[in-house]
Design a protein around this motif. Sequence first.
Motif, PDB file in Angstrom:
ATOM      1  N   MET A   1      -3.985  -2.057  -9.880  1.00  0.00           N
ATOM      2  CA  MET A   1      -2.861  -2.150  -9.273  1.00  0.00           C
ATOM      3  C   MET A   1      -2.359  -3.693  -9.343  1.00  0.00           C
ATOM      4  O   MET A   1      -2.885  -3.999 -10.743  1.00  0.00           O
ATOM      5  CB  MET A   1      -4.528  -2.886  -7.473  1.00  0.00           C
ATOM      6  CG  MET A   1      -3.687  -3.996  -6.595  1.00  0.00           C
ATOM      7  SD  MET A   1      -5.805  -3.623  -5.630  1.00  0.00           S
ATOM      8  CE  MET A   1      -5.331  -5.484  -5.984  1.00  0.00           C
ATOM      9  N   LEU A   2      -1.218  -3.621  -8.574  1.00  0.00           N
ATOM     10  CA  LEU A   2      -0.163  -4.419  -9.052  1.00  0.00           C
ATOM     11  C   LEU A   2       0.188  -5.981  -8.055  1.00  0.00           C
ATOM     12  O   LEU A   2       0.064  -5.994  -7.470  1.00  0.00           O
ATOM     13  CB  LEU A   2       1.336  -4.399  -8.962  1.00  0.00           C
ATOM     14  CG  LEU A   2       2.319  -5.096  -9.885  1.00  0.00           C
ATOM     15  CD1 LEU A   2       2.297  -5.264 -11.166  1.00  0.00           C
ATOM     16  CD2 LEU A   2       3.683  -4.485  -9.268  1.00  0.00           C
ATOM     17  N   TRP A   3      -0.652  -6.681  -8.911  1.00  0.00           N
ATOM     18  CA  TRP A   3      -0.578  -8.385  -7.914  1.00  0.00           C
ATOM     19  C   TRP A   3       1.039  -8.814  -7.872  1.00  0.00           C
ATOM     20  O   TRP A   3       1.264  -9.389  -8.534  1.00  0.00           O
ATOM     21  CB  TRP A   3      -1.672  -9.710  -8.806  1.00  0.00           C
ATOM     22  CG  TRP A   3      -2.972  -8.823  -8.739  1.00  0.00           C
ATOM     23  CD1 TRP A   3      -3.233  -8.382 -10.028  1.00  0.00           C
ATOM     24  CD2 TRP A   3      -4.234  -8.929  -8.698  1.00  0.00           C
ATOM     25  NE1 TRP A   3      -4.161  -7.773  -9.636  1.00  0.00           N
ATOM     26  CE2 TRP A   3      -5.323  -8.009  -8.665  1.00  0.00           C
ATOM     27  CE3 TRP A   3      -3.718  -9.599  -7.001  1.00  0.00           C
ATOM     28  CZ2 TRP A   3      -6.389  -7.978  -8.609  1.00  0.00           C
ATOM     29  CZ3 TRP A   3      -5.485  -9.751  -6.163  1.00  0.00           C
ATOM     30  CH2 TRP A   3      -6.142  -8.867  -6.826  1.00  0.00           C
ATOM     31  N   ARG A   4       1.633  -8.055  -6.876  1.00  0.00           N
ATOM     32  CA  ARG A   4       3.418  -8.901  -6.819  1.00  0.00           C
ATOM     33  C   ARG A   4       3.141 -10.683  -6.401  1.00  0.00           C
ATOM     34  O   ARG A   4       4.433 -10.511  -6.294  1.00  0.00           O
ATOM     35  CB  ARG A   4       3.422  -8.204  -5.292  1.00  0.00           C
ATOM     36  CG  ARG A   4       5.079  -8.535  -5.716  1.00  0.00           C
ATOM     37  CD  ARG A   4       5.488  -7.247  -4.463  1.00  0.00           C
ATOM     38  NE  ARG A   4       5.210  -6.352  -4.005  1.00  0.00           N
ATOM     39  CZ  ARG A   4       4.813  -5.371  -2.783  1.00  0.00           C
ATOM     40  NH1 ARG A   4       4.968  -6.062  -1.804  1.00  0.00           N
ATOM     41  NH2 ARG A   4       5.422  -4.219  -2.621  1.00  0.00           N
ATOM     42  N   GLY A   5       1.544 -10.754  -6.063  1.00  0.00           N
ATOM     43  CA  GLY A   5       2.025 -12.431  -6.328  1.00  0.00           C
ATOM     44  C   GLY A   5       0.921 -12.902  -4.810  1.00  0.00           C
ATOM     45  O   GLY A   5       1.260 -13.048  -3.364  1.00  0.00           O
ATOM     46  N   ARG A  15      -5.192 -15.229 -11.174  1.00  0.00           N
ATOM     47  CA  ARG A  15      -5.081 -13.640 -10.881  1.00  0.00           C
ATOM     48  C   ARG A  15      -7.090 -12.962 -11.639  1.00  0.00           C
ATOM     49  O   ARG A  15      -7.359 -12.379 -10.797  1.00  0.00           O
ATOM     50  CB  ARG A  15      -4.048 -12.354 -12.056  1.00  0.00           C
ATOM     51  CG  ARG A  15      -4.540 -11.449 -12.014  1.00  0.00           C
ATOM     52  CD  ARG A  15      -2.707 -10.810 -12.800  1.00  0.00           C
ATOM     53  NE  ARG A  15      -3.466  -9.510 -13.702  1.00  0.00           N
ATOM     54  CZ  ARG A  15      -2.434  -9.194 -14.467  1.00  0.00           C
ATOM     55  NH1 ARG A  15      -0.844  -9.369 -14.236  1.00  0.00           N
ATOM     56  NH2 ARG A  15      -2.694  -7.714 -15.043  1.00  0.00           N
TER      57      ARG A  15
ATOM     58  N   GLU B   6      -5.429  -2.633 -13.982  1.00  0.00           N
ATOM     59  CA  GLU B   6      -5.056  -2.936 -12.709  1.00  0.00           C
ATOM     60  C   GLU B   6      -6.160  -3.016 -11.625  1.00  0.00           C
ATOM     61  O   GLU B   6      -5.724  -3.013 -10.272  1.00  0.00           O
ATOM     62  CB  GLU B   6      -3.796  -1.963 -12.505  1.00  0.00           C
ATOM     63  CG  GLU B   6      -2.413  -2.044 -12.984  1.00  0.00           C
ATOM     64  CD  GLU B   6      -2.515  -2.291 -14.659  1.00  0.00           C
ATOM     65  OE1 GLU B   6      -3.507  -0.683 -14.701  1.00  0.00           O
ATOM     66  OE2 GLU B   6      -2.251  -2.575 -15.584  1.00  0.00           O
ATOM     67  N   GLU B   8      -8.063  -1.216 -10.752  1.00  0.00           N
ATOM     68  CA  GLU B   8      -8.383   0.084  -9.761  1.00  0.00           C
ATOM     69  C   GLU B   8      -9.935   1.238 -10.463  1.00  0.00           C
ATOM     70  O   GLU B   8     -10.612   0.746 -11.192  1.00  0.00           O
ATOM     71  CB  GLU B   8      -7.203   1.677  -9.959  1.00  0.00           C
ATOM     72  CG  GLU B   8      -6.139   0.924  -9.076  1.00  0.00           C
ATOM     73  CD  GLU B   8      -4.552   0.999  -9.898  1.00  0.00           C
ATOM     74  OE1 GLU B   8      -4.175   0.995  -9.364  1.00  0.00           O
ATOM     75  OE2 GLU B   8      -4.820   1.478 -10.608  1.00  0.00           O
ATOM     76  N   GLN B  28     -10.587 -10.998  -4.540  1.00  0.00           N
ATOM     77  CA  GLN B  28      -9.598 -11.947  -5.289  1.00  0.00           C
ATOM     78  C   GLN B  28      -8.059 -11.909  -3.698  1.00  0.00           C
ATOM     79  O   GLN B  28      -7.700 -12.767  -3.887  1.00  0.00           O
ATOM     80  CB  GLN B  28      -9.419 -10.786  -6.145  1.00  0.00           C
ATOM     81  CG  GLN B  28     -10.258 -11.566  -7.639  1.00  0.00           C
ATOM     82  CD  GLN B  28      -9.497 -13.360  -7.782  1.00  0.00           C
ATOM     83  OE1 GLN B  28      -8.943 -13.745  -7.733  1.00  0.00           O
ATOM     84  NE2 GLN B  28     -11.612 -13.685  -7.963  1.00  0.00           N
ATOM     85  N   ALA B  59       0.638 -10.070  -0.617  1.00  0.00           N
ATOM     86  CA  ALA B  59       0.983  -8.186  -0.575  1.00  0.00           C
ATOM     87  C   ALA B  59       0.665  -7.801  -2.336  1.00  0.00           C
ATOM     88  O   ALA B  59       1.021  -8.283  -3.052  1.00  0.00           O
ATOM     89  CB  ALA B  59       2.176  -8.267  -0.033  1.00  0.00           C
ATOM     90  N   SER B  60       0.147  -6.514  -2.170  1.00  0.00           N
ATOM     91  CA  SER B  60      -0.104  -6.279  -3.595  1.00  0.00           C
ATOM     92  C   SER B  60       0.408  -4.598  -3.268  1.00  0.00           C
ATOM     93  O   SER B  60       0.320  -4.140  -2.669  1.00  0.00           O
ATOM     94  CB  SER B  60      -1.615  -6.157  -3.719  1.00  0.00           C
ATOM     95  OG  SER B  60      -1.977  -8.149  -4.028  1.00  0.00           O
ATOM     96  N   ASP B  61       0.400  -3.955  -4.953  1.00  0.00           N
ATOM     97  CA  ASP B  61       1.066  -2.689  -4.952  1.00  0.00           C
ATOM     98  C   ASP B  61      -0.773  -1.824  -5.726  1.00  0.00           C
ATOM     99  O   ASP B  61      -1.279  -2.459  -6.149  1.00  0.00           O
ATOM    100  CB  ASP B  61       2.070  -2.081  -5.329  1.00  0.00           C
ATOM    101  CG  ASP B  61       2.614  -3.092  -4.795  1.00  0.00           C
ATOM    102  OD1 ASP B  61       3.010  -2.632  -3.396  1.00  0.00           O
ATOM    103  OD2 ASP B  61       4.297  -3.411  -5.445  1.00  0.00           O
ATOM    104  N   ILE B  62      -0.662  -0.887  -4.908  1.00  0.00           N
ATOM    105  CA  ILE B  62      -1.528   0.079  -6.196  1.00  0.00           C
ATOM    106  C   ILE B  62      -0.896   1.027  -7.071  1.00  0.00           C
ATOM    107  O   ILE B  62       0.391   1.771  -6.555  1.00  0.00           O
ATOM    108  CB  ILE B  62      -2.632   1.110  -5.560  1.00  0.00           C
ATOM    109  CG1 ILE B  62      -3.876   0.167  -4.944  1.00  0.00           C
ATOM    110  CG2 ILE B  62      -3.499   1.392  -5.449  1.00  0.00           C
ATOM    111  CD1 ILE B  62      -4.886   0.953  -3.955  1.00  0.00           C
ATOM    112  N   LEU B  63      -1.116   1.045  -7.984  1.00  0.00           N
ATOM    113  CA  LEU B  63      -0.204   2.002  -8.887  1.00  0.00           C
ATOM    114  C   LEU B  63      -0.976   3.367  -9.286  1.00  0.00           C
ATOM    115  O   LEU B  63      -1.944   3.342  -9.194  1.00  0.00           O
ATOM    116  CB  LEU B  63       0.133   1.489 -10.199  1.00  0.00           C
ATOM    117  CG  LEU B  63       1.236   0.053 -10.183  1.00  0.00           C
ATOM    118  CD1 LEU B  63       0.904  -0.293 -11.783  1.00  0.00           C
ATOM    119  CD2 LEU B  63       1.851  -0.301  -9.854  1.00  0.00           C
TER     120      LEU B  63
END
Lengths: 398, 119
Positions: A1-5, A15, B6, B8, B28, B59-63
């Motif tokens: 998961m990329l913590w975009r902020g 983080r 990350e 997951e 979190q 806002a977050s992404d899952i890779l």
Amino acid sequence: MLWRGLEYAGCRLPRTRSQTKGCRVSDLKRTPLYDLHVSLGAKMVPFAGYEMPVQYGLGVMKEHLHCRAAAGLFDVSHMGQVILRSEDPEVAKAALETLIPQDVLGLAENRQRYGFFTNDAGGIEDDLMFANRGDHLFFVVNAACKDADVARMRAALEPDVTVKLLENRALLALQGPKAEAVLAEHHPMVAEMRFMDVATVPIAGAECWVSRSGYTGEDGYEISVPVASATDLAKALLAHEDVEAIGLGARDSLRLEAGLCLYGHDIDATTSPVEGGLTWGMQKVRRAGGDRAGGFPGADRIMRELTEGVSRKRVGLSPEGRAPMREGTPLFASADGDTQIGTVTSGGFGPTVGAPVAMGYVDAAHAENGTALFGEVRGKRLPVSVAKLPFVAAGFKR
Amino acid sequence: MKFTEEHEWLRVEGDEVVVGITAHAAEQLGDVVFIELPDEGQTVSKDDEIVVIESVKAASDILAPLDGEITEVNEALVEEPGKVNDDPEGDAWFFKMKIEDMSALDDMMDEAAYKDYIG
């Protein structure tokens, strides 16, 4: 998961725990309630130079809903509490009118008013509450601006007026439909207060300066309390079954649903009170034709805008789908046009509305309620419409 | 179950891998309010941003954890994003994917290593 902020109101959440250690926490100040927050399990984050609770165990969503349904207790001790005094109180009032476009001389004793410091360009330097407490004026200003506010007032008003930033008092806010019943158990007098009344009330053995106001859109009180009594008072209020501790996360979604501006986001040194939709906070006596019209910084621009209108306006925004439109989201008039017509300044999910809510600035031609616009989120144009503020009706006891 | 840096988790089911986010990540993030999922049948490369998660805070992404093909997505999450907070390592899986090389999982953290990683 990329913590975009993990952004909250300009602040970044840690983080992972190991990263928290890397923060320069030592530079941050703590409010008198810091130990209480930690003991309540708060997640502490940097905000305006302070370590503040962003949420407690309930989480942002439940804290928000609890405040609207019952009562929430907020630590707002990071905000600046300032006293203005002059030998003749009328001198301080008249002097303050040279810095803000509000009617200070006409404010009755034991009443409070919303106001804002303007700059020579007609922008807003800070927004604030000021109260007439008989022989002095009492201010509450934003934490991030308090030092600048005090410096501005000292430069302009001394020596006839003394300006004192209080370091010996904490500030609590008790907000929500049950706030009156809860606080009245400590002193019945608070139930007699109307919206924007102020009074000195002994609560839990301390001399408290109470105002019937807040920044959630709910009925409630702000309570200035001596530091030595602050934790005891907070604990006494939290002991009531209707009261939960509420963090900055829910404070942000509550004020956004209530259509209230967050300084530095929805209003700043470049936005005028007319653009910001705050002309309700400028009384007639300070406007064209009034006895004390003008005479505040930036009056040229602000008075002109009052008669001629503005090219951009702050509006409410209702995204159609479920995707929140965050601060900085560009707004367009069509699904494919190149010309940006506005920007979101605050946005997120409104727990009471049950959908995303936002506010921002748009060109005046697109500012009418119901205007269909598009917000660009992750490269996609998503429909959003201009909406009437507030999103949730205020519960003030007028 | 295997874990990525990350946050997951990956669970092998037959020749597929089920992917979600850890309880630590969900905590979190805070209350999740919006989820955008990839398309079924979509071919993805490792580190592609394929899921968007928005919480009350962020806002977050899952890779994409590995190269492969998305075989199924959990549409229920779109209607009820809050499931991610209720059961992040169970019902609230995000997608299933077929991966070329199952042995790539061997390099990932096991539960003990992940617990150590998040401190």
